[in-house]
Enzyme design. Sequence first.
Site, short mmCIF file in Angstrom:
data_model
loop_
_atom_site.label_atom_id
_atom_site.label_comp_id
_atom_site.label_asym_id
_atom_site.label_seq_id
_atom_site.Cartn_x
_atom_site.Cartn_y
_atom_site.Cartn_z
N GLY A 8 -9.01 5.99 -3.38
CA GLY A 8 -9.10 5.45 -2.02
C GLY A 8 -8.08 4.36 -1.77
CG ASN A 9 -7.14 0.63 -3.94
OD1 ASN A 9 -7.89 0.33 -4.86
ND2 ASN A 9 -7.00 -0.14 -2.89
CB SER A 10 -3.97 6.91 -2.75
OG SER A 10 -4.29 7.18 -4.08
CG ASP A 17 2.28 10.74 -3.50
OD1 ASP A 17 1.96 11.27 -2.41
OD2 ASP A 17 1.44 10.46 -4.37
N GLY A 24 20.50 22.34 -9.55
CA GLY A 24 19.93 23.23 -10.55
C GLY A 24 20.03 22.68 -11.96
CG HIS A 31 -1.91 11.82 -2.99
ND1 HIS A 31 -1.12 10.82 -3.50
CD2 HIS A 31 -3.17 11.32 -2.97
CE1 HIS A 31 -1.86 9.77 -3.80
NE2 HIS A 31 -3.11 10.04 -3.48
#
Length: 449
Positions: free
Chosen positions: A182-184, A110, A237, A80
Amino acid sequence: MIRFVAVLFCLSLFLIKTNCDDKNTDFTKIIAHSKEKVFPALVFIKTIVENLKAGNKVNKIVFGSGVIISEDGYVITNHHVIDKAKSITCILSDKRRVKAEIIGSDKDTDIALIKLDIKEKVPFAKLGDSDKVIEGQFVLAMGAPFGFSRSISFGLISYTKRYLKYSPYTLWLQTDAAINPGNSGGPLVNTKGLVIGINTLGGRNNIGFSVPSNKVKDIIDQLKIHGKNGVPRTWTGITFQALKDFNTDVILDANNGVLVAGVRKNSPASEAGLKVGDIITKCNDKDINAVYLEDLPEIRTYFSKLKTDSIAKLVIKRGKQILDLPMKLKLKGKVEGNTFEAERWNMTFKEINKFESPIIAYFKNKGVFVLGVDHTGNAAKYGFQRNDIILEIENKKIEVLSELKSIYNDSLKLDDGKKKLIFKIMRKGTIYHIAFDFRIDYKKVKEDE
């Protein structure tokens, strides 16, 4: 206050232990050691990303963190942080500004891998073994919160296998070390200076979550091979559910298998005859067990790694029956559709993707829908809304984004007095026709104001 006392108590126990092991060792030195190992490899990431949700193309700045994991400049961060990035700039520990390119990215976990555009060797951090992490272990969360250049926060591992329902393949490390905006993408570091996780989610009350380093290793190894095509996964599915799901009060009198909570139409599972309520007990002679929620990511990962286009041999329990069901597997493919800005129409479009937009895909499995509408332009004036599915334009069926692009480009060539089109759309299952007049060039109007 309670947290402070608890941390102080744990810290005192830690100091007693370290003093017993080495009289010259104190916790300050241990923190300094970890910082010395990882801080030089910490990067501040600034990306310019493209956003089309407002009905026009808007560029915005996103800040994040990352950690260098090789001397030739590979950097791990969050998906992200770099998603839809037009440019990526990294600020290294020595304050150098370096451009970076995306190697690959995985939305489902992520995790993203980027590479610095640099020729000389750079300091890097080493990934540790997250399977050895235990609750109560001291950790450091490093990053660039709120756009600050560098920071360290200190805390404990609260839980090593936290299940979050929107993360299908991951059991998270939970920590009370502060993970702020901001730590991401920054590293979660143990007292040996090893990266044991990638910080991803932060919240109030000192709750933060990191992707375990062993999951990260698996993802980046695949991204190095498959690049921007992402991590290939097999699709069944099936919506899996634990046998004893206390969140939804589904408690089955069974101790082995996994419950089938949903079957997507036109999927391998539906074609195999799998039904909601079935319990899968084996796949290819392997026991399948998801008694509790924490077991689900491992089950989903197992099925996602089965060989595409092969036959999975399922053993299921349906009531009192035990059935053998062969299921032909398919490649999952893209998890997000491409986008397009129709500037003169003052709206943006996106491909329908059954994984990203399942509600829209329920009405039409393949096609194009309205991503955003500029409230000051032609589309809003004539009543277009977000998530409208475009069925036809001037009696021409729209099945793929390229067909809509072609009609849009041709429409720009029409004389100003003839810039009118008939759209056939679907809105929440109901068909509408819109006579669309786009003779006004709102971009030019705004420029002239």
